[in-house]
Design an enzyme around this catalytic site. Structure first.
Site, PDB file in Angstrom:
ATOM      1  N   SER A 109      -3.185   1.835   4.907  1.00 40.70           N
ATOM      2  CA  SER A 109      -3.497   0.754   3.983  1.00 40.70           C
ATOM      3  C   SER A 109      -4.302   1.250   2.790  1.00 40.70           C
ATOM      4  O   SER A 109      -4.556   0.483   1.871  1.00 40.70           O
ATOM      5  CB  SER A 109      -4.211  -0.383   4.708  1.00 40.70           C
ATOM      6  N   HIS A 138       3.453  -0.537   3.964  1.00 41.62           N
ATOM      7  CA  HIS A 138       2.176  -1.145   4.329  1.00 41.62           C
ATOM      8  C   HIS A 138       2.390  -2.591   4.756  1.00 41.62           C
ATOM      9  O   HIS A 138       2.572  -3.481   3.932  1.00 41.62           O
ATOM     10  CB  HIS A 138       1.212  -1.055   3.133  1.00 41.62           C
ATOM     11  N   GLU A 154       4.017  -3.799   1.342  1.00 44.75           N
ATOM     12  CA  GLU A 154       3.963  -2.981   0.133  1.00 44.75           C
ATOM     13  C   GLU A 154       4.772  -1.723   0.407  1.00 44.75           C
ATOM     14  O   GLU A 154       4.502  -1.016   1.395  1.00 44.75           O
ATOM     15  CB  GLU A 154       2.518  -2.595  -0.197  1.00 44.75           C
ATOM     16  N   ASN A 178      -5.110  -3.909  -1.468  1.00 43.52           N
ATOM     17  CA  ASN A 178      -6.420  -3.500  -0.959  1.00 43.52           C
ATOM     18  C   ASN A 178      -7.311  -2.893  -2.039  1.00 43.52           C
ATOM     19  O   ASN A 178      -8.531  -2.968  -1.954  1.00 43.52           O
ATOM     20  CB  ASN A 178      -6.266  -2.552   0.231  1.00 43.52           C
TER      21      ASN A 178
END
Ligand code: 3H9
Length: 697
Positions: free
Chosen positions: A409, A430, A442, A480
């Site tokens: 991540s 992800h 992702e 993130n």
């Protein structure tokens, strides 16, 4: 036979039947061309003495799937759909609608105005307007209750769900199901009408009984569950007006529809609809995905077992690998638990569940079992060394052409790829936790990732019924990275005077599914703690550091899983603010010499959103996201961002770059390191441009 071609509607006359085919690919939306030509066709058929029945159907894959939502927000052009529908209903000759594919929204309203509705098997009908921030505005709120009663109509309109042909027939929304090609069925049904075997009637002339209890019920339910939303409440108001004369009800419906059209929620929800589709437009779209039948998942923790579950539910064969028997048993049990949940929620039947476990899930501690896998997803401990070591081993095991994916991540996908002799086959996939539930993936594209590997990631997401967004490599990718930045803004607010129990409701009040402190408690405070420790050495000296969460962790309180975090979680009871946290906050403020000040809820939201938008602008400028709409999709589908606000950058456009820059400059007077104006935003403010302009490019 008289054939006339029109831009979006074809008209022909066959043995007394006027056949009106809507031909406006891809979904036969009732755009201005369609409305004009449809009205003209109905009038022509009505005037033609040789015509004794009229049939409307869709060319291609569907009947009319709704109004053309690209026209919303622009001045309406005559003829508007309600007028077309009124003309259809008023027609002196029988008009039948033959439905196939998806007859939705304005499309289904055309059918409701016809004098009989016949659906092909597999057709789905419905009035999903509220999902786009509007209400059925072409007679649906008046005609649907006349067919099925107020209670049922309220249910289908406020839920916006799609209804299969069988259920629609049972409800009385349609009159018959018939097999064949739409044009053939149209001719056949017109004959049935002529023979008196298929009844026709004007929906608007039917009587409807008042049902105040149903209206009160649904209003209460919406107040409790969808208080934020505008259009469902307006839809109820419109339906409530259906017991009077039709013309009055229609006029009120139109007025309420216009209110919805003007509401920012309509713009947000339609942006979200297009975002879901826009993300598939990637430079690699022309590449052929590699076939994937068997997948490997390494790591049976929450993430790995969630990914394995999603793959099993989508029909893939999965080999789950863990490092020892004990971890493997836990991983397998967790997949079994997820599948049992799916049965409970009606997504899977018992026989299929048993078959998946017996035939398609293999669990092993032998990495060598992945030798034949087409795609392998690694979901092990988030540590670069652990991952590079694993990829080096996979390089020796996986077959040539297998896609090697990491579920990291935050970590550098290029460095992970470099541990193999085939970086072109390595990609980041992800997933978001719980991976069998959350929609977002992702697809992180490394320097060397091959186009067909990217395309394989997108194809896999589609198969798993998830939404893939293309991201570049950086610490945290799109979501993130932005989260790591704006999350700090609430720590600063907490340190300077707000409390977690004020901040969380301020943000749920804005529409987030959960507040940031409740989310941290759910995710586990130890996770952020570990990340902060890892990043400590790299933290710039000028960065303001708030140690409150660390202090909470030092007490052994990691959130929900330990029963205590920012909140306390009594067994079976409602979470309460943790009084010890208030003490820690006071102590830390005193240590830092901070005199707490008052923050209004609006200011909390403004700071949080401004921080989010600022980092999003930097992500865009760095080329990590392709377009603003991709960032919006990441937040809508991975971070519980309120859909009716369209995503952070759609929301940013409602504020304007000038206002955002002014805010950042104001906040920077307190903390010039955290609050910096991104160059992109400064340029937008100078030039008066919007993020939306970049989506169009
Ligand atoms: C309404 O009707 C209001 C009325 O009550 C009142 C009027 C006065 N307009 O989804 P897909 C595009 S509100 C314009 O990928 P699928 C879509 O963007 C409306 N464009 O295909 C995509 O474009 P691109 C009520 C539309 O097979 C392409 O068509 N109706 C519209 O997976 C293919 O779409 C609805 O809410 C539209 N209405 O699914 C239905 N719809 O290729 C909305 C689609 O450039 N639509 N496009 O990316 C859907 O739910 C799905 O598109 C549908 C097909 C199920 C129809």
């Amino acid at each position: 036979m008289n054939i006339r071609s029109a831009p979006a509607v074809r008209y022909e006359m066959v043995d007394g039947t006027a056949l009106i085919a809507i031909d406006n690919p891809p979904v036969n939306a009732s755009s201005h061309d369609v409305r004009t030509a449809l009205l003209e066709a109905v009038r022509q058929a009505e005037a033609d003495e040789a015509v004794d029945a009229i049939a409307i159907f869709g060319a291609g894959r569907t009947f009319i799937a709704g109004a053309d939502i690209r026209e919303f927000g622009k001045p309406p052009k005559d003829p508007i759909l309600p007028d077309v529908n009124n003309a259809i209903e008023a027609c002196a000759k029988p008009v039948i609608a033959i439905l196939h594919g998806t007859a939705l929204g304005g499309g289904f309203e055309v059918a409701l105005a016809a004098h009989a509705r016949i659906a092909l098997p597999g057709t789905q009908v419905g009035l999903p307007e509220v999902t786009l921030g509007v209400l059925p505005g072409a007679g649906g709120t008046q005609r649907a209750p006349r067919l099925i009663g107020i209670a049922k109509a309220l249910e289908i309109i406020t839920e916006g769900r799609r209804i299969g042909a069988e259920e629609a027939l049972e409800m009385g929304l349609i009159d018959r199901i018939a097999e064949g090609e739409p044009r053939d069925v149209a001719l056949e049904m017109a004959e049935e009408v002529r023979q008196g075997n298929l009844g026709t009637r004007r929906t608007g002339e039917l009587q409807v009984s008042p049902d105040d209890a149903a209206i009160a019920d649904v209003s209460e339910r919406l107040k409790a569950k969808q208080a934020h939303l505008f259009s469902p409440h307006k839809a109820v108001e419109a339906v409530a007006g259906c017991t009077g004369p039709l013309a009055e009800g229609l006029a009120q419906e139109r007025a309420l529809f216009r209110q919805c059209i003007e509401s920012p929620q309509r713009a947000g929800l339609i942006h979200a609809f297009f975002a879901e589709r826009a993300v598939a437009k990637i430079p690699e779209a022309g590449a052929t995905p590699r076939p994937v039948a068997g997948a490997g998942v390494i790591g049976g923790g929450t993430m790995g077992s969630g990914i394995a579950t999603a793959m099993l539910l989508a029909g893939l064969n999965v080999t789950l690998v863990e490092r020892d028997e004990e971890a493997l048993a836990r991983g397998r049990a967790s997949v079994e638990g997820n599948l049992a949940q799916a049965v409970k929620r009606g997504k899977l039947d018992e026989a299929k569940r048993a078959a998946i476990l017996a035939e398609r899930l293999k669990a092993t501690t032998d990495l060598g079992a992945l030798a034949e896998a087409d795609l392998i997803v690694e979901a092990v401990f988030e540590d670069l060394e652990v991952k590079t070591e694993l990829f080096a081993r996979l390089d020796a095991i996986a077959r040539e052409g297998a896609v090697l994916a990491t579920n990291t991540s935050y970590l550098d996908v290029d460095r992970i790829a470099a541990a193999t002799s085939r970086p072109q086959d390595v990609v980041g996939l992800h997933f978001f936790s719980p991976a069998h539930v959350m929609k977002l993936i992702e697809v992180v594209v490394g320097d060397k990732t091959a186009a067909e590997v990217v395309a394989t990631g997108f194809a896999l997401a589609k198969r798993l019924r998830k939404i893939a967004v293309r991201a570049g490599v950086c610490d945290g990718f799109i979501g993130n990275r932005i989260l790591a930045h704006y999350r700090k803004s609430v720590d600063y607010l907490m340190m300077d005077g707000a409390t977690p129990q004020q901040i969380d409701p301020a943000l749920t009040g804005f529409g987030f599914a959960m507040g940031p402190f409740a989310v941290s408690d759910l995710a586990g405070l130890d996770i952020g703690w570990a990340t902060r420790k890892r990043h400590a050495a790299m933290r710039p000296a000028e960065e303001r550091y708030i140690p409150i969460a660390d202090r909470i962790c030092e007490e052994g309180w990691f959130g929900r899983k330990t029963g205590k975090g920012f909140y306390v979680y009594p067994q079976g009871g409602k979470p309460e603010p943790n009084p010890e946290v208030a003490r820690i906050i006071d102590e830390e403020r005193a240590k830092a010499g901070i005199l707490p000040r008052n923050f209004e809820d609006d200011e909390i939201v403004d700071r949080y959103m401004t921080a989010m938008i600022a980092e999003a602008a930097r992500v865009l400028e760095d080329g990590i996201a392709q377009r603003p709409i991709d960032i919006d999709a990441v937040f809508l589908f991975g971070y519980g961002f309120p859909r009716f606000r369209g995503g952070p950058l759609h929301y940013a456009d409602t504020l304007g770059a000038k206002e955002l820059v002014a805010r950042i400059e104001r906040y920077a007077e307190e903390d010039a390191h955290y609050w910096q104006v991104p160059p992109l935003l400064a340029r937008m403010a100078r030039e008066g441009t919007r993020f939306a302009d970049m989506n169009e490019g």
